[in-house]
Design a protein around this motif. Structure first.
Motif, PDB file in Angstrom:
ATOM      1  N   GLN A 252      37.679  42.010  32.096  1.00 62.80           N
ATOM      2  CA  GLN A 252      37.710  41.744  30.654  1.00 62.80           C
ATOM      3  C   GLN A 252      36.651  42.637  30.033  1.00 62.80           C
ATOM      4  O   GLN A 252      35.495  42.629  30.443  1.00 62.80           O
ATOM      5  CB  GLN A 252      37.437  40.260  30.354  1.00 62.80           C
ATOM      6  CG  GLN A 252      36.259  39.695  31.084  1.00 62.80           C
ATOM      7  CD  GLN A 252      36.064  38.202  30.891  1.00 62.80           C
ATOM      8  OE1 GLN A 252      35.093  37.653  31.374  1.00 62.80           O
ATOM      9  NE2 GLN A 252      36.944  37.524  30.199  1.00 62.80           N
ATOM     10  N   ALA A 253      37.032  43.452  29.054  1.00 65.25           N
ATOM     11  CA  ALA A 253      36.128  44.444  28.486  1.00 65.25           C
ATOM     12  C   ALA A 253      36.166  44.363  26.968  1.00 65.25           C
ATOM     13  O   ALA A 253      37.154  44.754  26.347  1.00 65.25           O
ATOM     14  CB  ALA A 253      36.497  45.846  28.969  1.00 65.25           C
ATOM     15  N   GLN A 254      35.095  43.823  26.401  1.00 66.79           N
ATOM     16  CA  GLN A 254      34.973  43.691  24.949  1.00 66.79           C
ATOM     17  C   GLN A 254      34.386  44.980  24.402  1.00 66.79           C
ATOM     18  O   GLN A 254      33.316  45.418  24.836  1.00 66.79           O
ATOM     19  CB  GLN A 254      34.055  42.508  24.609  1.00 66.79           C
ATOM     20  CG  GLN A 254      34.015  42.152  23.145  1.00 66.79           C
ATOM     21  CD  GLN A 254      35.146  41.232  22.734  1.00 66.79           C
ATOM     22  OE1 GLN A 254      35.574  40.378  23.484  1.00 66.79           O
ATOM     23  NE2 GLN A 254      35.625  41.415  21.511  1.00 66.79           N
ATOM     24  N   PHE A 415      40.620  49.022  15.272  1.00 67.38           N
ATOM     25  CA  PHE A 415      39.989  47.879  15.916  1.00 67.38           C
ATOM     26  C   PHE A 415      40.667  46.576  15.492  1.00 67.38           C
ATOM     27  O   PHE A 415      41.498  46.561  14.586  1.00 67.38           O
ATOM     28  CB  PHE A 415      38.506  47.834  15.567  1.00 67.38           C
ATOM     29  CG  PHE A 415      37.746  49.064  15.996  1.00 67.38           C
ATOM     30  CD1 PHE A 415      37.287  49.190  17.295  1.00 67.38           C
ATOM     31  CD2 PHE A 415      37.502  50.106  15.109  1.00 67.38           C
ATOM     32  CE1 PHE A 415      36.587  50.321  17.703  1.00 67.38           C
ATOM     33  CE2 PHE A 415      36.811  51.241  15.505  1.00 67.38           C
ATOM     34  CZ  PHE A 415      36.358  51.349  16.807  1.00 67.38           C
ATOM     35  N   GLY A 416      40.277  45.494  16.125  1.00 66.05           N
ATOM     36  CA  GLY A 416      40.849  44.194  15.768  1.00 66.05           C
ATOM     37  C   GLY A 416      39.948  43.062  16.195  1.00 66.05           C
ATOM     38  O   GLY A 416      40.407  42.075  16.768  1.00 66.05           O
ATOM     39  N   ARG A 459      41.147  42.221  19.711  1.00 67.85           N
ATOM     40  CA  ARG A 459      42.370  42.897  20.156  1.00 67.85           C
ATOM     41  C   ARG A 459      42.330  44.362  19.748  1.00 67.85           C
ATOM     42  O   ARG A 459      41.344  44.836  19.192  1.00 67.85           O
ATOM     43  CB  ARG A 459      43.615  42.204  19.585  1.00 67.85           C
ATOM     44  CG  ARG A 459      43.668  42.136  18.072  1.00 67.85           C
ATOM     45  CD  ARG A 459      44.932  41.414  17.606  1.00 67.85           C
ATOM     46  NE  ARG A 459      44.896  40.022  18.022  1.00 67.85           N
ATOM     47  CZ  ARG A 459      45.287  39.004  17.248  1.00 67.85           C
ATOM     48  NH1 ARG A 459      45.711  39.241  16.015  1.00 67.85           N
ATOM     49  NH2 ARG A 459      45.224  37.778  17.675  1.00 67.85           N
ATOM     50  N   ASN A 460      43.410  45.058  20.024  1.00 69.42           N
ATOM     51  CA  ASN A 460      43.510  46.505  19.778  1.00 69.42           C
ATOM     52  C   ASN A 460      42.364  47.208  20.503  1.00 69.42           C
ATOM     53  O   ASN A 460      42.106  46.917  21.662  1.00 69.42           O
ATOM     54  CB  ASN A 460      43.541  46.789  18.273  1.00 69.42           C
ATOM     55  CG  ASN A 460      44.688  46.061  17.584  1.00 69.42           C
ATOM     56  OD1 ASN A 460      45.748  45.857  18.172  1.00 69.42           O
ATOM     57  ND2 ASN A 460      44.481  45.644  16.341  1.00 69.42           N
ATOM     58  N   ASP A 461      41.647  48.113  19.855  1.00 72.62           N
ATOM     59  CA  ASP A 461      40.582  48.854  20.529  1.00 72.62           C
ATOM     60  C   ASP A 461      39.278  48.063  20.642  1.00 72.62           C
ATOM     61  O   ASP A 461      38.270  48.605  21.102  1.00 72.62           O
ATOM     62  CB  ASP A 461      40.300  50.169  19.797  1.00 72.62           C
ATOM     63  CG  ASP A 461      41.337  51.230  20.098  1.00 72.62           C
ATOM     64  OD1 ASP A 461      42.225  50.978  20.940  1.00 72.62           O
ATOM     65  OD2 ASP A 461      41.282  52.313  19.477  1.00 72.62           O
TER      66      ASP A 461
END
Length: 491
Positions: A252-254, A415-416, A459-461
């Motif tokens: 998981q990468a934030q 981004f999201g 979400r997204n990038d």
């Protein structure tokens, strides 16, 4: 135990298999961003350090996974109380090595403590399901099982909170856990582990290794690491995600963010202005939830802009341990220069400078990395400052005709991560709720920060993976379900 809150401190240590040790490799100074003075030194862990930690974690896991879940959470109850007892000490250390204010540091630690509290409920959260007579004379049960040794690589901006997004859930579900904190402010992580050591976890279950990119890669590539959690910039998050996935690991990468506030003409402007400036400038703007693009309906744009300028001017920039300070120092001089370059880019691309915070001076802290709130007006969605994460106390105002156009601007971002809406209209709120393409959404809330029992969206990038930090997602990330099928022909 009394934590040492006054620098200079001894060199930062690793915590491996219940013992403290100095990392094998050379490293760098840890610098107080408000003074520019070195307050400690952190060495970088070698492959041997990593291998020793992973081996200890695997050996500890073999016994820990067989420990009853009720016993596994007992150290967490003690840890929660110890964190409460040392919250002020930890907050003071955090201010000295990070630069944020004391109030912000305490708030960060409170959020971390909330995750420990939630993880204490793992006995209920790990229950998976049972179905009698799933087929003739057959009962089926889903049984959650821990997987082994996990690691987390955490960022500089919340060094006290973000490790606690992961650590409590990993160990409560029966795994071993290795933390690699940011090398820019690793002292509070060490102090956290001094408290963790007192909480009574078995040796090898929770470990701390310091280092830089080579340390991260060694953890990601290690055969005995089952999964990786990461929080940081989008380019690095994507690299971590791809590398960990290529190694067959859970990941998981934030990543980064470019968050928006929408202000409608029905909003309570006094409230919206206060929360807008706080959202963009708190923690020096060094937050992935900072909303720094403010999309305002044209009918109230001029009034809102004027109020934002006055609120931004009222912010006090200074040393984080001064109770009058609203905005502390940025993490490094290099980062301060990057934010200044982004401001210059905004000017070059034609944004209207409404408030310039670049000339701020903090008496007695002339070597600190300080910027005051900077406000741009009439920005365009195509400008760099409207598209790229700034990570500083900079915000841009963008006028639109209506809520539909505001949502279009928001969704144009790559981004999201998050967005906020200020309105008194339920219809507008419902429209934004259904159409905004973000993972965290606040209505009449300046910062859409979820409580620990909900996962942290994105979400997204802004996120790579499918299971997020915090809450129930962590139980799924740290366990796998075995389906147990049972028949007794003689019954």
């Amino acid at each position: 135990m009394l934590l040492d809150t006054s620098p200079p401190w001894d060199d930062v240590q690793n915590y491996i298999n219940g013992d403290w040790s100095t990392p094998s490799g050379s490293g760098q100074d840890v610098v107080n961003p408000a003074t520019g003075e070195a307050i400690s030194y952190v060495g970088f862990s070698s492959d041997d350090d990593i291998n020793t930690a992973v081996k200890a974690g695997q050996e500890a896991f073999n016994e820990w996974k067989e420990t009853s879940v009720e016993r596994r959470i007992q150290p967490l109850f003690k840890l929660k109380q110890l964190l409460e007892d040392h919250q002020n000490d930890l907050a003071e250390i955090l201010v000295r090595e990070h630069g944020k204010t004391f109030a912000e540091a305490k708030g960060e630690l409170r959020r971390g403590i909330e995750n420990v509290e939630v993880a204490c409920g793992i006995p209920s959260m790990m229950q998976a399901g049972h179905l009698p007579n799933a087929a003739p004379e057959i009962d089926e049960t889903a049984v959650r099982k821990p997987l082994g040794v996990f690691t987390a690589v955490t960022p500089f901006n919340f060094p006290g909170m973000i490790p606690l997004w992961f650590l409590p859930y990993a160990v409560a579900t029966g795994n071993a856990f290795i933390l690699k904190p940011s090398e820019q402010d690793p002292i509070v992580a060490q102090r956290l582990f001094e408290v963790i050591d007192e909480a009574g976890f078995p040796d090898g279950i929770v470990q701390l290794v310091n280092g830089s990119v080579d340390t991260v890669n060694a953890l990601i590539d290690h055969d005995e690491i089952q999964g990786v959690s990461f929080v940081g910039s989008t380019p690095v998050a994507k690299t971590v995600y791809e590398r960990a996935a290529a190694n067959g690991k859970r990941v998981q990468a934030q990543g980064g963010a470019k968050n928006h506030i929408i202000v409608t003409e029905s909003a309570d402007l006094d409230f919206a202005v206060k929360k807008t400036v706080s959202s963009a400038c708190a923690c020096g703007g060094e937050r992935c939830l900072a909303n720094d693009v403010i999309v305002v309906e044209e009918a109230i744009y001029d009034e809102f802009a004027n109020r934002v300028i006055e609120e931004a001017k009222a912010q006090t920039v200074g040393y984080g341990l001064d109770s009058k300070t609203d905005i502390g120092a940025l993490i490094t001089s290099e980062h301060e220069s990057r934010v200044r370059d982004m401001i210059a880019t905004g000017i070059d691309e034609g944004a209207e400078m409404l408030l310039d915070g670049r000339d701020v001076e903090v008496t007695g802290y002339e070597n600190g990395n300080f910027l005051a709130p900077t406000v741009f007006g009439d920005i365009d969605p195509e400008m760099t400052i409207a598209q790229e994460e700034i990570f500083g106390p900079v915000l841009g105002l963008l006028p639109v005709d209506n809520v539909d156009e505001a949502i279009e601007v928001l969704n144009r971002s790559d981004f999201g991560n998050a967005a906020s809406l200020f309105t008194e209209s339920g219809a507008d709120a419902r429209k934004v709720r259904h159409q905004a393409d973000v993972g965290n959404l606040g209505v009449n809330a300046g910062t859409a920060a979820p409580m620990a029992f909900f996962h942290f969206g994105g979400r997204n990038d802004s996120f790579f993976g499918d299971l997020h930090a915090q809450g129930e997602d962590m139980v799924h990330f740290y366990t796998d379900k075995t389906i147990y099928i049972e028949r007794w022909p003689s019954a």
